[in-house]
Design an enzyme around this catalytic site. Structure first.
Site, PDB file in Angstrom:
ATOM      1  N   GLU A 104      52.845  41.287  46.042  1.00 62.75           N
ATOM      2  CA  GLU A 104      53.935  40.461  45.510  1.00 62.75           C
ATOM      3  C   GLU A 104      55.227  40.695  46.298  1.00 62.75           C
ATOM      4  O   GLU A 104      55.368  41.710  46.981  1.00 62.75           O
ATOM      5  CB  GLU A 104      54.177  40.825  44.035  1.00 62.75           C
ATOM      6  CG  GLU A 104      53.864  39.715  43.053  1.00 62.75           C
ATOM      7  CD  GLU A 104      54.803  38.522  43.121  1.00 62.75           C
ATOM      8  OE1 GLU A 104      55.295  38.145  44.208  1.00 62.75           O
ATOM      9  OE2 GLU A 104      55.053  37.927  42.065  1.00 62.75           O
ATOM     10  N   ASP A 105      56.157  39.755  46.171  1.00 62.15           N
ATOM     11  CA  ASP A 105      57.434  39.911  46.875  1.00 62.15           C
ATOM     12  C   ASP A 105      58.398  40.811  46.116  1.00 62.15           C
ATOM     13  O   ASP A 105      58.975  41.731  46.673  1.00 62.15           O
ATOM     14  CB  ASP A 105      58.079  38.546  47.180  1.00 62.15           C
ATOM     15  CG  ASP A 105      58.285  37.675  45.944  1.00 62.15           C
ATOM     16  OD1 ASP A 105      57.838  38.065  44.831  1.00 62.15           O
ATOM     17  OD2 ASP A 105      58.895  36.599  46.077  1.00 62.15           O
ATOM     18  N   ASP A 108      60.919  41.634  39.283  1.00 58.28           N
ATOM     19  CA  ASP A 108      62.236  41.417  38.676  1.00 58.28           C
ATOM     20  C   ASP A 108      62.091  41.699  37.183  1.00 58.28           C
ATOM     21  O   ASP A 108      62.184  42.849  36.761  1.00 58.28           O
ATOM     22  CB  ASP A 108      62.686  39.986  38.999  1.00 58.28           C
ATOM     23  CG  ASP A 108      64.092  39.674  38.509  1.00 58.28           C
ATOM     24  OD1 ASP A 108      64.744  40.577  37.955  1.00 58.28           O
ATOM     25  OD2 ASP A 108      64.541  38.524  38.677  1.00 58.28           O
ATOM     26  N   PHE A 157      70.858  38.749  43.517  1.00 58.75           N
ATOM     27  CA  PHE A 157      69.933  37.775  44.085  1.00 58.75           C
ATOM     28  C   PHE A 157      69.796  38.019  45.581  1.00 58.75           C
ATOM     29  O   PHE A 157      70.781  37.986  46.317  1.00 58.75           O
ATOM     30  CB  PHE A 157      70.400  36.348  43.815  1.00 58.75           C
ATOM     31  CG  PHE A 157      69.292  35.369  44.016  1.00 58.75           C
ATOM     32  CD1 PHE A 157      68.322  35.190  43.038  1.00 58.75           C
ATOM     33  CD2 PHE A 157      69.180  34.647  45.197  1.00 58.75           C
ATOM     34  CE1 PHE A 157      67.274  34.311  43.232  1.00 58.75           C
ATOM     35  CE2 PHE A 157      68.132  33.773  45.398  1.00 58.75           C
ATOM     36  CZ  PHE A 157      67.177  33.598  44.416  1.00 58.75           C
ATOM     37  N   ARG A 170      63.545  32.026  53.605  1.00 56.44           N
ATOM     38  CA  ARG A 170      62.388  32.929  53.623  1.00 56.44           C
ATOM     39  C   ARG A 170      62.203  33.547  55.006  1.00 56.44           C
ATOM     40  O   ARG A 170      61.618  34.604  55.160  1.00 56.44           O
ATOM     41  CB  ARG A 170      61.097  32.157  53.283  1.00 56.44           C
ATOM     42  CG  ARG A 170      61.033  31.591  51.886  1.00 56.44           C
ATOM     43  CD  ARG A 170      59.625  31.099  51.609  1.00 56.44           C
ATOM     44  NE  ARG A 170      59.553  30.191  50.463  1.00 56.44           N
ATOM     45  CZ  ARG A 170      59.444  30.586  49.204  1.00 56.44           C
ATOM     46  NH1 ARG A 170      59.423  31.862  48.912  1.00 56.44           N
ATOM     47  NH2 ARG A 170      59.377  29.706  48.231  1.00 56.44           N
TER      48      ARG A 170
END
Ligand code: IMP
Length: 183
Positions: A104-105, A108, A157, A170
Protein backbone atom coordinates in the site's frame (compact mmCIF):
# COMPACT_ATOMS: atom_id res chain seq x y z
CA UNK A 1 -19.87 16.21 -19.44
CA UNK A 2 -16.12 15.58 -19.74
CA UNK A 3 -14.27 13.35 -17.24
CA UNK A 4 -11.04 15.22 -17.85
CA UNK A 5 -9.10 15.85 -14.66
CA UNK A 6 -7.82 19.41 -14.54
CA UNK A 7 -4.23 19.58 -13.21
CA UNK A 8 -4.51 21.21 -9.78
CA UNK A 9 -2.26 24.11 -8.91
CA UNK A 10 -0.15 23.04 -5.99
CA UNK A 11 3.11 24.11 -4.51
CA UNK A 12 5.43 21.76 -2.70
CA UNK A 13 5.94 23.34 0.70
CA UNK A 14 8.62 20.97 1.87
CA UNK A 15 10.37 17.82 0.67
CA UNK A 16 9.79 15.36 3.50
CA UNK A 17 11.54 12.32 2.04
CA UNK A 18 14.10 12.82 -0.73
CA UNK A 19 14.46 10.23 -3.52
CA UNK A 20 17.77 8.95 -2.17
CA UNK A 21 16.29 8.12 1.24
CA UNK A 22 13.41 6.31 -0.48
CA UNK A 23 15.84 4.23 -2.55
CA UNK A 24 17.80 3.28 0.55
CA UNK A 25 14.72 2.31 2.59
CA UNK A 26 13.16 0.31 -0.27
CA UNK A 27 16.41 -1.67 -0.58
CA UNK A 28 16.32 -2.40 3.17
CA UNK A 29 12.70 -3.53 3.05
CA UNK A 30 13.36 -5.74 0.00
CA UNK A 31 16.24 -7.42 1.79
CA UNK A 32 14.13 -8.06 4.89
CA UNK A 33 11.15 -9.36 2.88
CA UNK A 34 13.52 -11.54 0.85
CA UNK A 35 14.81 -13.13 4.05
CA UNK A 36 11.34 -13.59 5.57
CA UNK A 37 9.78 -15.14 2.44
CA UNK A 38 12.71 -17.24 1.24
CA UNK A 39 11.38 -20.53 -0.20
CA UNK A 40 7.73 -19.46 -0.05
CA UNK A 41 5.15 -18.72 -2.77
CA UNK A 42 5.13 -14.95 -2.48
CA UNK A 43 2.63 -12.71 -4.25
CA UNK A 44 2.89 -8.94 -3.93
CA UNK A 45 -0.55 -7.41 -4.36
CA UNK A 46 -0.32 -3.72 -5.20
CA UNK A 47 -3.15 -1.36 -4.32
CA UNK A 48 -3.81 0.85 -7.34
CA UNK A 49 -2.99 3.47 -8.04
CA UNK A 50 -0.99 4.91 -5.15
CA UNK A 51 1.31 1.93 -4.58
CA UNK A 52 2.61 1.61 -8.15
CA UNK A 53 5.98 3.33 -7.70
CA UNK A 54 6.67 1.60 -4.38
CA UNK A 55 5.58 -1.77 -5.78
CA UNK A 56 7.73 -1.39 -8.90
CA UNK A 57 10.86 -0.46 -6.93
CA UNK A 58 10.27 -3.04 -4.19
CA UNK A 59 9.70 -5.80 -6.73
CA UNK A 60 12.88 -4.97 -8.65
CA UNK A 61 14.92 -4.95 -5.45
CA UNK A 62 13.44 -8.19 -4.10
CA UNK A 63 16.02 -10.99 -4.32
CA UNK A 64 13.48 -13.87 -4.40
CA UNK A 65 10.92 -15.10 -6.99
CA UNK A 66 7.45 -13.58 -6.65
CA UNK A 67 4.29 -12.74 -8.58
CA UNK A 68 2.71 -9.32 -8.96
CA UNK A 69 -1.05 -8.85 -8.77
CA UNK A 70 -3.26 -5.81 -8.30
CA UNK A 71 -6.43 -4.55 -6.79
CA UNK A 72 -7.96 -1.15 -7.05
CA UNK A 73 -9.02 0.85 -4.04
CA UNK A 74 -10.47 4.32 -4.00
CA UNK A 75 -11.33 6.20 -0.84
CA UNK A 76 -10.57 9.78 -1.77
CA UNK A 77 -12.40 11.85 -4.37
CA UNK A 78 -10.44 14.40 -6.35
CA UNK A 79 -9.49 16.44 -3.32
CA UNK A 80 -7.83 16.13 0.04
CA UNK A 81 -10.78 15.02 2.15
CA UNK A 82 -11.71 11.37 2.51
CA UNK A 83 -15.25 10.34 1.60
CA UNK A 84 -15.06 7.68 4.34
CA UNK A 85 -16.18 5.05 1.83
CA UNK A 86 -13.72 2.58 0.29
CA UNK A 87 -14.52 1.09 -3.10
CA UNK A 88 -12.60 -2.04 -4.08
CA UNK A 89 -12.48 -3.66 -7.50
CA UNK A 90 -11.75 -7.39 -7.65
CA UNK A 91 -8.16 -8.59 -7.22
CA UNK A 92 -6.30 -10.01 -10.21
CA UNK A 93 -4.89 -13.56 -10.16
CA UNK A 94 -5.29 -16.62 -7.95
CA UNK A 95 -4.24 -16.15 -4.32
CA UNK A 96 -5.48 -19.41 -2.80
CA UNK A 97 -2.65 -21.03 -0.83
CA UNK A 98 -0.13 -18.25 -1.64
CA UNK A 99 1.76 -16.03 0.78
CA UNK A 100 0.25 -12.64 0.05
CA UNK A 101 1.83 -9.31 0.89
CA UNK A 102 -0.46 -6.33 0.37
CA UNK A 103 1.61 -3.35 -0.82
CA UNK A 104 0.00 0.00 0.00
CA UNK A 105 1.02 3.64 -0.39
CA UNK A 106 -0.09 5.08 2.94
CA UNK A 107 -1.83 4.11 6.16
CA UNK A 108 -3.94 7.13 7.08
CA UNK A 109 -7.16 6.24 8.91
CA UNK A 110 -6.59 2.57 8.12
CA UNK A 111 -10.02 2.13 6.56
CA UNK A 112 -8.60 1.30 3.14
CA UNK A 113 -6.13 -1.31 4.37
CA UNK A 114 -8.78 -2.92 6.58
CA UNK A 115 -11.18 -3.17 3.64
CA UNK A 116 -8.49 -4.53 1.31
CA UNK A 117 -7.44 -7.13 3.88
CA UNK A 118 -11.05 -8.34 4.18
CA UNK A 119 -11.22 -8.67 0.41
CA UNK A 120 -7.91 -10.53 0.21
CA UNK A 121 -8.73 -12.83 3.12
CA UNK A 122 -11.77 -14.03 1.17
CA UNK A 123 -9.34 -15.38 -1.47
CA UNK A 124 -7.92 -17.86 1.08
CA UNK A 125 -4.20 -17.04 0.97
CA UNK A 126 -1.81 -19.19 3.05
CA UNK A 127 -0.72 -15.98 4.80
CA UNK A 128 -1.59 -12.31 4.53
CA UNK A 129 0.57 -9.37 5.64
CA UNK A 130 0.85 -5.65 4.90
CA UNK A 131 3.75 -3.58 3.61
CA UNK A 132 2.94 0.13 3.54
CA UNK A 133 5.26 2.79 2.19
CA UNK A 134 4.04 5.51 4.58
CA UNK A 135 2.30 5.64 7.94
CA UNK A 136 0.56 8.89 8.73
CA UNK A 137 0.38 9.96 12.35
CA UNK A 138 -3.37 10.29 12.28
CA UNK A 139 -5.45 10.53 15.47
CA UNK A 140 -8.28 8.18 14.35
CA UNK A 141 -6.48 5.15 13.05
CA UNK A 142 -8.36 1.92 12.47
CA UNK A 143 -5.86 -0.58 13.89
CA UNK A 144 -4.45 -2.94 11.27
CA UNK A 145 -1.38 -5.18 11.56
CA UNK A 146 1.49 -3.66 9.57
CA UNK A 147 4.39 -6.06 9.05
CA UNK A 148 6.60 -3.69 7.04
CA UNK A 149 6.57 0.11 7.01
CA UNK A 150 8.71 2.52 5.03
CA UNK A 151 8.44 5.89 6.78
CA UNK A 152 6.30 7.73 9.31
CA UNK A 153 4.97 11.13 8.19
CA UNK A 154 3.09 13.86 10.06
CA UNK A 155 -0.68 14.31 9.66
CA UNK A 156 -0.35 16.48 6.54
CA UNK A 157 -1.38 15.96 2.93
CA UNK A 158 1.58 14.52 1.04
CA UNK A 159 2.16 13.85 -2.66
CA UNK A 160 4.75 12.11 -4.81
CA UNK A 161 6.19 8.60 -5.28
CA UNK A 162 2.72 7.36 -6.26
CA UNK A 163 0.65 9.56 -3.96
CA UNK A 164 -1.62 11.95 -5.80
CA UNK A 165 -3.60 15.11 -5.51
CA UNK A 166 -6.51 14.98 -7.98
CA UNK A 167 -4.66 12.24 -9.93
CA UNK A 168 -1.55 14.40 -10.38
CA UNK A 169 1.90 14.58 -8.77
CA UNK A 170 2.26 10.78 -8.53
CA UNK A 171 5.39 11.06 -10.69
CA UNK A 172 7.43 13.16 -8.24
CA UNK A 173 10.50 11.11 -7.22
CA UNK A 174 10.24 12.35 -3.60
CA UNK A 175 7.48 12.74 -0.98
CA UNK A 176 6.52 16.34 -0.39
CA UNK A 177 3.98 18.32 1.60
CA UNK A 178 1.45 19.83 -0.79
CA UNK A 179 -0.16 23.23 -0.46
CA UNK A 180 -2.75 24.73 -2.79
CA UNK A 181 -1.26 27.56 -4.83
CA UNK A 182 -2.76 31.00 -4.13
CA UNK A 183 -4.97 32.72 -6.71
P1 IMP B 1 -7.12 5.59 4.75
O1 IMP B 1 -8.23 4.67 4.34
O2 IMP B 1 -7.64 6.79 5.48
O3 IMP B 1 -6.01 4.90 5.49
O4 IMP B 1 -6.55 6.23 3.44
C1 IMP B 1 -5.71 5.57 2.63
C2 IMP B 1 -5.79 6.11 1.22
O5 IMP B 1 -6.07 7.50 1.15
C3 IMP B 1 -4.42 5.93 0.64
O6 IMP B 1 -4.32 4.68 0.00
C4 IMP B 1 -4.26 7.11 -0.27
O7 IMP B 1 -4.68 6.77 -1.57
C5 IMP B 1 -5.17 8.18 0.31
N1 IMP B 1 -4.40 9.15 1.11
C6 IMP B 1 -4.37 9.27 2.46
N2 IMP B 1 -3.57 10.27 2.85
C7 IMP B 1 -3.05 10.79 1.71
C8 IMP B 1 -2.12 11.87 1.45
O8 IMP B 1 -1.58 12.53 2.35
N3 IMP B 1 -1.84 12.09 0.14
C9 IMP B 1 -2.38 11.37 -0.88
N4 IMP B 1 -3.25 10.38 -0.68
C10 IMP B 1 -3.58 10.08 0.61
Amino acid sequence: MSDRVIPPRLSIEEILIPAERIRHRVAELAEQIGRDYQGRDLVLVGALKGAIMFLADLSRALPIPHRLEFLQAASYGNGQSSSGEVKVADVTGDLKGYDVLLVEDIYDTGLTIRTLLERLRAKHPASLEVCTFLVKNHPHNVPVPLKYTGFHVPDLFVVGYGLDYAQHYRNLPYVGVARKAEG
